[in-house]
Write an enzyme that holds these catalytic residues in place. Structure first.
Site, PDB file in Angstrom:
ATOM      1  N   MET A 556     -17.924 -15.921  -5.819  1.00 11.56           N
ATOM      2  CA  MET A 556     -18.652 -16.140  -7.078  1.00 11.56           C
ATOM      3  C   MET A 556     -19.488 -17.404  -6.904  1.00 11.56           C
ATOM      4  O   MET A 556     -19.220 -18.446  -7.505  1.00 11.56           O
ATOM      5  CB  MET A 556     -17.669 -16.281  -8.239  1.00 11.56           C
ATOM      6  CG  MET A 556     -16.803 -15.066  -8.466  1.00 11.56           C
ATOM      7  SD  MET A 556     -17.675 -13.743  -9.307  1.00 11.56           S
ATOM      8  CE  MET A 556     -17.572 -14.338 -10.984  1.00 11.56           C
ATOM      9  N   ASP A 676     -22.358  -9.387   1.504  1.00 10.80           N
ATOM     10  CA  ASP A 676     -21.407  -8.945   0.486  1.00 10.80           C
ATOM     11  C   ASP A 676     -22.071  -8.008  -0.528  1.00 10.80           C
ATOM     12  O   ASP A 676     -23.229  -8.206  -0.917  1.00 10.80           O
ATOM     13  CB  ASP A 676     -20.847 -10.173  -0.248  1.00 10.80           C
ATOM     14  CG  ASP A 676     -19.796  -9.805  -1.268  1.00 10.80           C
ATOM     15  OD1 ASP A 676     -18.716  -9.352  -0.870  1.00 10.80           O
ATOM     16  OD2 ASP A 676     -20.067  -9.968  -2.473  1.00 10.80           O
ATOM     17  N   PHE A 677     -21.350  -6.986  -0.966  1.00  6.74           N
ATOM     18  CA  PHE A 677     -21.728  -6.076  -2.067  1.00  6.74           C
ATOM     19  C   PHE A 677     -23.201  -5.647  -1.996  1.00  6.74           C
ATOM     20  O   PHE A 677     -23.975  -5.839  -2.928  1.00  6.74           O
ATOM     21  CB  PHE A 677     -21.434  -6.738  -3.418  1.00  6.74           C
ATOM     22  CG  PHE A 677     -21.379  -5.747  -4.565  1.00  6.74           C
ATOM     23  CD1 PHE A 677     -20.271  -4.945  -4.749  1.00  6.74           C
ATOM     24  CD2 PHE A 677     -22.434  -5.625  -5.448  1.00  6.74           C
ATOM     25  CE1 PHE A 677     -20.221  -4.023  -5.797  1.00  6.74           C
ATOM     26  CE2 PHE A 677     -22.403  -4.706  -6.500  1.00  6.74           C
ATOM     27  CZ  PHE A 677     -21.285  -3.912  -6.673  1.00  6.74           C
ATOM     28  N   VAL A 678     -23.567  -5.011  -0.890  1.00  3.53           N
ATOM     29  CA  VAL A 678     -24.970  -4.604  -0.741  1.00  3.53           C
ATOM     30  C   VAL A 678     -25.317  -3.367  -1.563  1.00  3.53           C
ATOM     31  O   VAL A 678     -26.490  -3.000  -1.655  1.00  3.53           O
ATOM     32  CB  VAL A 678     -25.310  -4.358   0.747  1.00  3.53           C
ATOM     33  CG1 VAL A 678     -25.198  -5.640   1.537  1.00  3.53           C
ATOM     34  CG2 VAL A 678     -24.429  -3.269   1.347  1.00  3.53           C
ATOM     35  N   GLU A 701     -21.641  -4.772   3.523  1.00  6.00           N
ATOM     36  CA  GLU A 701     -20.468  -4.164   2.888  1.00  6.00           C
ATOM     37  C   GLU A 701     -20.959  -3.166   1.839  1.00  6.00           C
ATOM     38  O   GLU A 701     -21.219  -3.517   0.699  1.00  6.00           O
ATOM     39  CB  GLU A 701     -19.593  -5.236   2.228  1.00  6.00           C
ATOM     40  CG  GLU A 701     -18.358  -4.660   1.553  1.00  6.00           C
ATOM     41  CD  GLU A 701     -17.873  -5.497   0.372  1.00  6.00           C
ATOM     42  OE1 GLU A 701     -16.681  -5.406   0.049  1.00  6.00           O
ATOM     43  OE2 GLU A 701     -18.691  -6.222  -0.235  1.00  6.00           O
ATOM     44  N   TRP A 703     -19.715  -0.183  -0.091  1.00  9.06           N
ATOM     45  CA  TRP A 703     -18.381   0.349  -0.372  1.00  9.06           C
ATOM     46  C   TRP A 703     -18.435   1.249  -1.603  1.00  9.06           C
ATOM     47  O   TRP A 703     -18.812   0.804  -2.683  1.00  9.06           O
ATOM     48  CB  TRP A 703     -17.412  -0.812  -0.636  1.00  9.06           C
ATOM     49  CG  TRP A 703     -15.970  -0.436  -0.596  1.00  9.06           C
ATOM     50  CD1 TRP A 703     -15.291   0.345  -1.482  1.00  9.06           C
ATOM     51  CD2 TRP A 703     -15.019  -0.826   0.394  1.00  9.06           C
ATOM     52  NE1 TRP A 703     -13.990   0.479  -1.105  1.00  9.06           N
ATOM     53  CE2 TRP A 703     -13.787  -0.237   0.044  1.00  9.06           C
ATOM     54  CE3 TRP A 703     -15.090  -1.624   1.529  1.00  9.06           C
ATOM     55  CZ2 TRP A 703     -12.633  -0.429   0.795  1.00  9.06           C
ATOM     56  CZ3 TRP A 703     -13.945  -1.803   2.268  1.00  9.06           C
ATOM     57  CH2 TRP A 703     -12.728  -1.208   1.903  1.00  9.06           C
ATOM     58  N   SER A 705     -16.447   5.218  -3.250  1.00  7.35           N
ATOM     59  CA  SER A 705     -15.293   6.114  -3.109  1.00  7.35           C
ATOM     60  C   SER A 705     -15.618   7.324  -2.253  1.00  7.35           C
ATOM     61  O   SER A 705     -16.734   7.855  -2.292  1.00  7.35           O
ATOM     62  CB  SER A 705     -14.816   6.574  -4.490  1.00  7.35           C
ATOM     63  OG  SER A 705     -14.368   5.479  -5.238  1.00  7.35           O
ATOM     64  N   TRP A 772     -24.322   7.483  13.479  1.00  6.31           N
ATOM     65  CA  TRP A 772     -25.166   6.373  13.928  1.00  6.31           C
ATOM     66  C   TRP A 772     -24.250   5.284  14.475  1.00  6.31           C
ATOM     67  O   TRP A 772     -24.063   4.235  13.864  1.00  6.31           O
ATOM     68  CB  TRP A 772     -26.015   5.846  12.776  1.00  6.31           C
ATOM     69  CG  TRP A 772     -27.273   5.166  13.227  1.00  6.31           C
ATOM     70  CD1 TRP A 772     -27.600   4.781  14.484  1.00  6.31           C
ATOM     71  CD2 TRP A 772     -28.382   4.782  12.393  1.00  6.31           C
ATOM     72  NE1 TRP A 772     -28.843   4.184  14.504  1.00  6.31           N
ATOM     73  CE2 TRP A 772     -29.355   4.170  13.239  1.00  6.31           C
ATOM     74  CE3 TRP A 772     -28.655   4.894  11.041  1.00  6.31           C
ATOM     75  CZ2 TRP A 772     -30.554   3.667  12.750  1.00  6.31           C
ATOM     76  CZ3 TRP A 772     -29.861   4.395  10.559  1.00  6.31           C
ATOM     77  CH2 TRP A 772     -30.801   3.801  11.404  1.00  6.31           C
ATOM     78  N   ASP A 784      -9.970  -7.787   1.452  1.00  8.76           N
ATOM     79  CA  ASP A 784      -9.860  -7.043   0.189  1.00  8.76           C
ATOM     80  C   ASP A 784      -8.779  -5.976   0.261  1.00  8.76           C
ATOM     81  O   ASP A 784      -7.960  -5.831  -0.646  1.00  8.76           O
ATOM     82  CB  ASP A 784     -11.188  -6.378  -0.158  1.00  8.76           C
ATOM     83  CG  ASP A 784     -12.228  -7.372  -0.657  1.00  8.76           C
ATOM     84  OD1 ASP A 784     -11.849  -8.282  -1.418  1.00  8.76           O
ATOM     85  OD2 ASP A 784     -13.400  -7.253  -0.276  1.00  8.76           O
ATOM     86  N   TRP A 895      -5.367   5.853  28.508  1.00 12.76           N
ATOM     87  CA  TRP A 895      -5.485   5.968  29.961  1.00 12.76           C
ATOM     88  C   TRP A 895      -6.864   5.460  30.390  1.00 12.76           C
ATOM     89  O   TRP A 895      -7.808   5.453  29.589  1.00 12.76           O
ATOM     90  CB  TRP A 895      -5.358   7.418  30.427  1.00 12.76           C
ATOM     91  CG  TRP A 895      -4.080   8.109  30.119  1.00 12.76           C
ATOM     92  CD1 TRP A 895      -3.017   8.306  30.945  1.00 12.76           C
ATOM     93  CD2 TRP A 895      -3.726   8.746  28.870  1.00 12.76           C
ATOM     94  NE1 TRP A 895      -2.038   9.010  30.309  1.00 12.76           N
ATOM     95  CE2 TRP A 895      -2.426   9.299  29.034  1.00 12.76           C
ATOM     96  CE3 TRP A 895      -4.359   8.896  27.645  1.00 12.76           C
ATOM     97  CZ2 TRP A 895      -1.775   9.985  28.026  1.00 12.76           C
ATOM     98  CZ3 TRP A 895      -3.711   9.577  26.625  1.00 12.76           C
ATOM     99  CH2 TRP A 895      -2.430  10.110  26.817  1.00 12.76           C
TER     100      TRP A 895
END
Length: 898
Positions: A556, A676-678, A701, A703, A705, A772, A784, A895
């Site tokens: 923040m 962060d939080f793009v 980042e 993110w 669902s 990619w 997180d 291996w």
């Protein structure tokens, strides 16, 4: 898929590199850059921009017998005069019919009963089942008692059981599973569907679950089975739904046939079970492998090229074919003569019915072509709706118009030819230019399917990997102790693929957790561990957010130029970065660009006025964040409601942030960024910031669902990874992104013993790394998801399986701080050593060899083999590669070639 610009890919200096030295390469099809086909044929029968109608009127073209040879006289066994010879694998889908049977009968003791479900088709069948109890309401299943579960059953959360069907003994037709139960318990019905792990399909009845009622008073919903319901043979095949499980509605507790006050004991007395046996038809689609062989000779009589095409695909096979004059591979109709049974299609292509050979179950045709033809293009047409292609593209046979060039294709693969890597990389660069230009064009994006664009993007990645391997082999390597000097020694080469994506060999360490701020001296503690982290094999370390922040963790931010935080002072940060550089580590700063906490309120009492060096007013806040009354434009992404969302469309905001990032690079010495939080702002703004700050490495980042159905993760997560790919494309590929898709799929695969999830529908890794890889930063845990927050914790006890996956696969792997300094340390270090020793990089080629219920196995760059899961796998023995075990742990094994 969003556009990929030529500039973003061609800024890769390794692809533009022209080493003067020569390297020894084996001529093979992989060296033929023209193998990348841009004209794609979709299953909807769309071809080259026009539509193929089912009953197209065709003009018959007469063949010339004087110049058309007899098929069986074309001997391809001799290679003396064959200019080109190749066999293409193809896969087609066949429908196979079989039976499902359901039997309910009494056991020998006359007290217990047994439900048997079987299937006659080969495959890996799983019974997905549960029960409902007397008095239950609604449509949810419950898990049966443990004594009712057959051996090998696996609980699925808290509502169902997966039980594998046993393979039939010799002479038996059905795979089957038996469920024993006592009718005196309180189970009202058994519910189930049949699942085929090979295809991921669910088999149900009329789109709903099967239900075997064990009490008389249940309402008949049309899907019950058993003699009491007048059960008869159902006509037709079962409905098939991929990855979708539709829940059957059980009868409500207050059914009109029941008295709500009736006790469970009295309901139990209504059991009058009768045995039954029924069979139903089932249709399964199976993939069948076939071959298409092509050989080219030069006719001594006519000086023309004679191309022989032959296949073992059964039935009437039509070749839809044409020629091309250059690398663009635009279809043209060649000059006559043509083979028999050839028709003209819309003046765009020719169609030839293959003729059966005199011996064997094969068919073929001969094509006479002028010597100056550049290439031969074709696809196979089995019927109006079925086309066979090569790896989703048209088949392409390079002719090049010169016998001297064709000759090398006919050589044995063991024959080496010394060629200049300069000419080869030139060809790769031209091919990438053509592919990217085609993918970026407006017309291409409107007409090409997403699958076609994905295929082109994967081909670009493969070409880049080939060019990069040449580049790596042509530069000198330096001792490990010299790594720290690369920042200051201009005489040593700097390996860099493109802005923001590093060298391709990065291994990332997250250098903090959610509690790291509490000591107040984290920078000093980390400085003490710098040499240790470097010695484990890491090349990049990600530090926590450095700015003054309302929250102690740093996410923040308030005054961006105030770098005195809970982690330490600005001077301590500078010393830490300097120490990390000395041991050869690149350093990423965690920058929060999406939002910023205000210093004061506006006239309405809203916190949206900023102070410090960047003293913005409410014009810097987006207008559609309801909490902070911004006067900027609408947000270009999702709002983060805990703090004012910054409007990056404002020129003064972008100018200030670019200056700030440049100041961090120069003043602190950061080499790159963790963004962060793009999701909160457009990726095009990220490109602007990265172009200005020129990071060595950057990762966003992004993110959101994954896709779930009834609480169960879907097998197909293409939509999820597509959203991440779209963001990377919006940055013009200048940054990578955390592969959240791979993390989520690993969760389900390991937690539920469903390792088949680790292969997508095309046999590729199912995350961003499968589409990619050079932009995918793979991980299993971070501050997180793990640490004390635990928002999405990796399945306990299976962390090393996760690391065995990401540290042996392409992409850029990231390891969480808590795992490095734990009892996993030695195993993680061993995996990193294997990766570095075998030069596995972000573009390495992965071949999935097993993705089954209890085991996943893959071979990477033909150097490393690995498996995770409790199931069995050993790499093939007896071939040219000799495998030796490099590392083994709980449910994983790695291996390497000796």
């Amino acid at each position: 898929m969003a556009a990929v610009t030529v500039d973003s890919l061609l800024q890769n200096p390794t692809l533009l590199f022209r080493p003067k030295s020569k390297v020894l390469l084996k001529p093979s099809r992989s060296l033929d850059c023209s193998r990348n086909r841009k004209l794609l044929l979709s299953r909807s029968s769309c071809f080259c921009g026009f539509k193929i109608k089912p009953r197209q009127t065709s003009l018959v073209v007469r063949a010339s017998s004087s110049e058309t040879a007899v098929i069986d006289n074309f001997d391809t066994s001799s290679t003396d005069d064959v200019l080109y010879k190749e066999t293409f694998p193809v896969n087609r889908i066949e429908k196979v019919e079989g039976k499902i049977f359901i039997r309910l009968d009494q056991s020998k003791n006359q007290q217990d009963w047994q439900l048997t479900v079987g299937c006659s088709l080969p495959g890996k069948w799983i019974l997905h089942w549960g029960v409902s109890y007397i008095g239950d309401s609604g449509s949810e299943w419950d898990q049966p008692p443990k004594n009712m579960r057959p051996p090998g059953s696996i609980p699925i959360r808290d509502y169902a059981i997966d039980t594998p069907l046993n393979k039939p003994s010799k002479g038996e037709m059905f795979h089957e599973v038996k469920i024993d139960f006592n009718p005196s318990n309180e189970i009202a019905a058994i519910h189930f569907v049949l699942k085929d792990e090979e295809t991921g399909a669910w088999y149900q009845h009329r789109g709903r679950d099967f239900k075997v009622p064990l009490v008389d008073y249940l309402e008949d919903d049309g899907n019950t089975v058993g003699a009491k319901r007048g059960f008869g043979v159902w006509s037709g095949a079962l409905h098939q739904f991929s990855n979708v499980l539709l829940k059957a509605e059980a009868s409500p507790a207050d059914s009109p046939n029941n008295n709500n006050n009736e006790s469970k004991d009295s309901k139990n007395k209504n059991r009058h079970l009768e045995g039954f046996y029924e069979e139903l038809s089932i249709v399964k689609e199976v993939s069948v492998g076939n071959l298409v062989s092509v050989a080219v000779r030069k006719s001594l009589e006519t000086s023309k090229l004679v191309l022989h095409l032959e296949t073992d695909v059964p039935g009437n096979v039509v070749v839809h074919w044409g020629i091309c004059r250059d690398d663009a591979k635009r279809w043209e109709i060649p000059a006559a003569p043509y083979p028999p049974e050839t028709t003209l299609f819309k003046n765009k292509a020719l169609r030839t019915l293959l003729q059966p050979k005199a011996t064997g179950n094969r068919s073929g045709a001969l094509f006479t072509l002028d010597e100056e033809v550049f290439g031969f293009l074709f696809v196979l047409k089995l019927d109006d709706n079925t086309w066979l292609k090569f790896e989703e593209n048209d088949f392409y046979v390079p002719l090049s118009g010169a016998s001297s060039v064709l000759g090398q294709h006919g050589q044995s693969e063991s024959t080496s030819e010394e060629i200049s890597s300069n000419s080869y990389t030139d060809g790769i660069i031209n091919e990438i230019r053509n592919l990217v230009s085609g993918l970026s064009s407006e017309k291409s994006q409107k007409t090409q399917t997403k699958e076609a664009q994905e295929s082109i993007l994967q081909e670009i990645e493969q070409l880049a990997a080939e060019a990069y391997s040449i580049f790596r082999s042509s530069i000198a390597t330096f001792p490990e102790e010299d790594v720290a000097e690369t920042d200051t020694d201009s005489t040593k080469p700097t390996v860099k693929i493109s802005s923001g994506t590093g060298s391709g060999f990065e291994i990332l360490c997250q250098g903090f957790n959610w509690e790291s701020h509490k000591s107040g001296r984290w920078y000093m503690e980390l400085q003490e561990k710098a040499s240790e982290i470097s010695s484990l094999g890491f090349t990049v370390i990600w530090l926590p957010p450095p700015t003054e922040s309302v929250s102690p963790e740093g996410y923040m931010p308030k005054d961006l130029y105030n770098l005195n935080s809970r982690y330490g002072t600005i001077d301590e940060l500078k010393e830490l970065v300097k120490s990390l550089h000395k041991v050869g580590l690149k350093v990423l700063g965690d920058v929060v660009l999406n939002h910023r906490c205000a210093h004061s309120k506006n006239q309405n009492g809203i916190w949206n006025i900023f102070g410090g060096r960047l003293n913005w007013d409410d014009r810097a806040v987006v207008a559609d964040d309801p909490h902070f009354q911004g006067r900027g434009n609408k947000s270009s992404g999702d709002n983060f409601h805990a703090a004012p969302n910054i409007d990056h469309s404002q020129e003064f905001v972008r100018k200030d942030l670019k200056e700030w990032l440049g100041w961090l690079r120069e003043e602190i010495g950061y080499d790159g960024w963790r963004l962060d939080f793009v999701r909160g702002f457009w990726g095009g703004y990220v490109k602007d910031y990265l172009d200005a700050s020129e990071p060595y490495f950057a990762v966003g980042e992004y993110w959101d669902s994954l896709s779930y159905t009834y609480g169960e993760m879907d097998h197909n997560q293409d939509a999820h990874r597509q959203r991440i790919i779209d963001w990377i494309n919006a940055t013009n590929g200048t940054a990578g992104a955390f592969d959240v898709t791979t993390k989520g799929i690993l969760h389900s695969a390991l937690e539920r013993c469903e390792y088949w999830r680790l292969s997508d529908q095309k046999g590729k890794p199912p995350g961003v790394v499968g589409w990619w890889p050079s932009r995918a930063v793979t991980f299993i845990e971070n501050h997180d998801t793990g640490s004390t927050q635990g928002h999405w914790r990796f399945p306990g006890g299976k962390e090393m399986q996760g690391y065995a996956y990401i540290l042996t696969h392409p992409g850029t792997p990231a390891v969480f701080y808590d795992h490095i300094f734990s009892n996993y340390r030695s195993e993680i270090a061993a995996l990193i050593s294997i990766r570095n020793r075998n030069q596995i990089h972000c573009r390495s080629m992965v071949k999935i060899v097993k993705a089954e219920r209890d085991v996943y196995a893959a071979i990477v760059d033909e150097k490393v083999a690995m498996k995770i899961g409790p199931g069995y796998y050993e790499p093939p023995s007896g071939g040219p590669q000799r495998w030796s075990v490099a590392l083994e742990g709980k449910d994983y094994k790695v291996w390497e070639t000796s």
